[in-house]
Design a protein around this motif. Sequence first.
Motif, mmCIF file in Angstrom:
data_model
loop_
_atom_site.group_PDB
_atom_site.id
_atom_site.type_symbol
_atom_site.label_atom_id
_atom_site.label_comp_id
_atom_site.label_asym_id
_atom_site.label_seq_id
_atom_site.Cartn_x
_atom_site.Cartn_y
_atom_site.Cartn_z
ATOM 1 N N THR A 1 -36.242 -10.242 44.890
ATOM 2 C CA THR A 1 -35.390 -9.221 44.276
ATOM 3 C C THR A 1 -35.632 -9.123 42.775
ATOM 4 N N ASN A 2 -36.603 -9.893 42.253
ATOM 5 C CA ASN A 2 -36.948 -9.880 40.832
ATOM 6 C C ASN A 2 -35.747 -10.194 39.953
ATOM 7 N N GLY A 3 -35.146 -11.347 40.194
ATOM 8 C CA GLY A 3 -34.012 -11.767 39.383
ATOM 9 C C GLY A 3 -34.432 -12.192 37.990
ATOM 10 N N GLN A 4 -33.456 -12.255 37.071
ATOM 11 C CA GLN A 4 -33.611 -12.755 35.707
ATOM 12 C C GLN A 4 -34.465 -11.856 34.824
ATOM 13 N N GLU A 5 -34.562 -10.595 35.116
ATOM 14 C CA GLU A 5 -35.389 -9.706 34.319
ATOM 15 C C GLU A 5 -34.662 -8.392 34.042
ATOM 16 N N ASN A 6 -35.194 -7.630 33.064
ATOM 17 C CA ASN A 6 -34.675 -6.306 32.743
ATOM 18 C C ASN A 6 -35.192 -5.303 33.770
ATOM 19 N N ILE A 7 -34.309 -4.730 34.566
ATOM 20 C CA ILE A 7 -34.711 -3.841 35.659
ATOM 21 C C ILE A 7 -35.131 -2.482 35.110
ATOM 22 N N VAL A 8 -36.302 -1.987 35.547
ATOM 23 C CA VAL A 8 -36.787 -0.671 35.126
ATOM 24 C C VAL A 8 -36.806 0.316 36.294
ATOM 25 N N GLY A 9 -36.667 -0.157 37.521
ATOM 26 C CA GLY A 9 -36.660 0.736 38.673
ATOM 27 C C GLY A 9 -36.259 -0.014 39.926
ATOM 28 N N THR A 10 -35.580 0.678 40.838
ATOM 29 C CA THR A 10 -35.212 0.089 42.126
ATOM 30 C C THR A 10 -35.849 0.892 43.245
ATOM 31 N N ASN A 11 -35.848 0.301 44.456
ATOM 32 C CA ASN A 11 -36.478 0.931 45.628
ATOM 33 C C ASN A 11 -37.900 1.376 45.305
ATOM 34 N N VAL A 12 -38.632 0.507 44.622
ATOM 35 C CA VAL A 12 -39.977 0.859 44.147
ATOM 36 C C VAL A 12 -41.003 0.694 45.264
ATOM 37 N N GLN A 13 -41.791 1.730 45.470
ATOM 38 C CA GLN A 13 -42.938 1.694 46.369
ATOM 39 C C GLN A 13 -44.177 2.083 45.578
ATOM 40 N N ALA A 14 -45.228 1.290 45.694
ATOM 41 C CA ALA A 14 -46.486 1.591 44.995
ATOM 42 C C ALA A 14 -47.576 1.854 46.021
ATOM 43 N N THR A 15 -48.153 3.051 45.971
ATOM 44 C CA THR A 15 -49.237 3.419 46.878
ATOM 45 C C THR A 15 -50.533 3.506 46.072
ATOM 46 N N VAL A 16 -51.537 2.772 46.514
ATOM 47 C CA VAL A 16 -52.847 2.805 45.871
ATOM 48 C C VAL A 16 -53.815 3.533 46.795
ATOM 49 N N VAL A 17 -54.541 4.501 46.227
ATOM 50 C CA VAL A 17 -55.495 5.290 47.002
ATOM 51 C C VAL A 17 -56.885 5.107 46.392
ATOM 52 N N LEU A 18 -57.824 4.660 47.217
ATOM 53 C CA LEU A 18 -59.217 4.507 46.812
ATOM 54 C C LEU A 18 -60.050 5.565 47.522
ATOM 55 N N PRO A 19 -61.203 5.935 46.985
ATOM 56 C CA PRO A 19 -62.082 6.858 47.712
ATOM 57 C C PRO A 19 -62.582 6.209 48.998
ATOM 58 N N LYS A 20 -62.789 7.011 50.029
ATOM 59 C CA LYS A 20 -63.383 6.475 51.255
ATOM 60 C C LYS A 20 -64.731 5.858 50.895
ATOM 61 N N GLY A 21 -65.023 4.757 51.531
ATOM 62 C CA GLY A 21 -66.192 3.973 51.156
ATOM 63 C C GLY A 21 -65.773 2.695 50.460
#
Length: 556
Positions: free
Chosen positions: A354-374
């Motif tokens: 839950t990332n305790g003990q820090e200054n929160i910058v966003g909640t319900n965060v999802q990170a999607t990384v897209v690379l080129p095929k290959g």
Amino acid sequence: MRMKAASKFVFAYNRSDSEDSDEEVTVVEKDKNVKRKKRRRALDTNVLKIDFQCLEEVKFVTSFEPIRCIECPAILTRNETLLNNLDGAGRKWQCSYCGSKNTLSGEQDAAQLTDDTTYISESDLENQILESNKKNSEIDEEDESIIQFCIDVSGSMGQTVITRMENGKKVYISRLDATKAAIISQLRDLTRYKPNVKVGITTFSSNVEYKGDGNSKVEIMKKSGILNDKEHILKIGTGLPPPLTIKSNLSTIIKIVNQCEPLSMTALGPALLLSTAATCKCRGSKIILCTDGMANVGLGNLEKYKNQTDVEKAEEFYGFVSNYAKEIGSSISVLAISGGECRLVELGNVAVNTNGQENIVGTNVQATVVLPKGFYIRDYMALDNKSMFHKTFEIGTATSSTEFTLEYGLNTTSNTKITHEGSVRFQLIVNYINKRDSKIIRVIEKEMRITCNRKEAEQSMNMEVLTVNAMQQGSRLHDVGNVKSSKSKMRATKGFFEQNLKHDELFLNAQTKVTHYLEDLETERDSASNSELRIGRSDVIARNLQTNKKFSSKML
């Protein structure tokens, strides 16, 4: 740019297992021991690091809807080439990542977009402008989140084992008195710097008592059976009103803290769940758990932690608390007071997840990384899967210190050919809810040159990115019981550093961190089951493991 790479080059090797390792393994063939070389891809610089502090630093904001590819998660940016349709009606673009052909149906001009764009609804645009223009000040009067202190008042907290010096003499104080002094100091700081934060108190021993701000009191008795009833505790917690602000209620909260006295047992699990549920009405809230002992009453009981069933039961409960906190946008911090065995294997996971003990910058965060095929995203749990050119990672609550790394490789079996000259682009899409409860999409693209020369890639290597990746990947493997692979990862990293020896402070710090973690790993058996490892793991090793799971460049 907050998507950093371990080198300014993408290293395009000939095949994914192009180098042999120096490691030999023994296999049995027809009753004879035969030694053979084990082929393994050598360590390289194909690593990306995502720094979520970027969520505080918005560059280009638009209320237009993002234009998405019909086949993959990629979003249109100015880097794509737009072509007019033959019939003159609208335009089209071919996705650089998956190759799909898309037709633009809206009026949005791609020239408006950048390689770092923040999408927000029109109704939330004014809030975002206010957030972006807010002056950097130590005093934050806009923070109206909840801070719920969850305080252990079990018998062991009364032990006088902590000392301080007054007038040259040792003064012995109890663990609980030291905890109360620390909390009161923090309350006074909150009054100065975050005056509109709402503060509540929960205490636990054999029973759990929600004291709140002094106006809403609930006591859950051990004999009632509710301490083992998850749904009942959630219902009580979610029905509690938010506490008063600290600026209007400081004296009452201090009085509640000072009245805490050590009692008997440790109903930690139910208290933690109740405290978390009590923050459900305010995203970005925090639960601060202060304890010296092992949960031994009600849900999350860790005292009888002796077999696989106990392990799974504890993991299920604390995993539920972690997921619930992430769902409501709260974080949990654990203050484990020295002298007691707190089972940081479980409690540490709650704080890390839950990332305790820090200054929160966003909640319900999802990170999607897209690379080129290959290209493909490497998954240490499924090394043979080389078809994954995009992946969504559930981050949950992100803080200004949250960093996440991933490794990528070339899919040499793909029909898509990667030339060893030119450049390639990667895209990061972050979906999150900000401090003002606005749903936001952040799209960042990074372009990198390609080289087939390993030495060229390593000459510009970023030691910070490589170290954060090694510590995070190694600890992820370690945490799921894959100690052998974790050791292999850290040994390879240590050897890689030795081959690329430098004498600056960053390099020496990185080398020290990797060496120390490898020393921790060497104390654990390769063949032990995950449950055996957890049962036998000391709080020191568990604490180091949890720290390494959220390792960031700020630790170097």
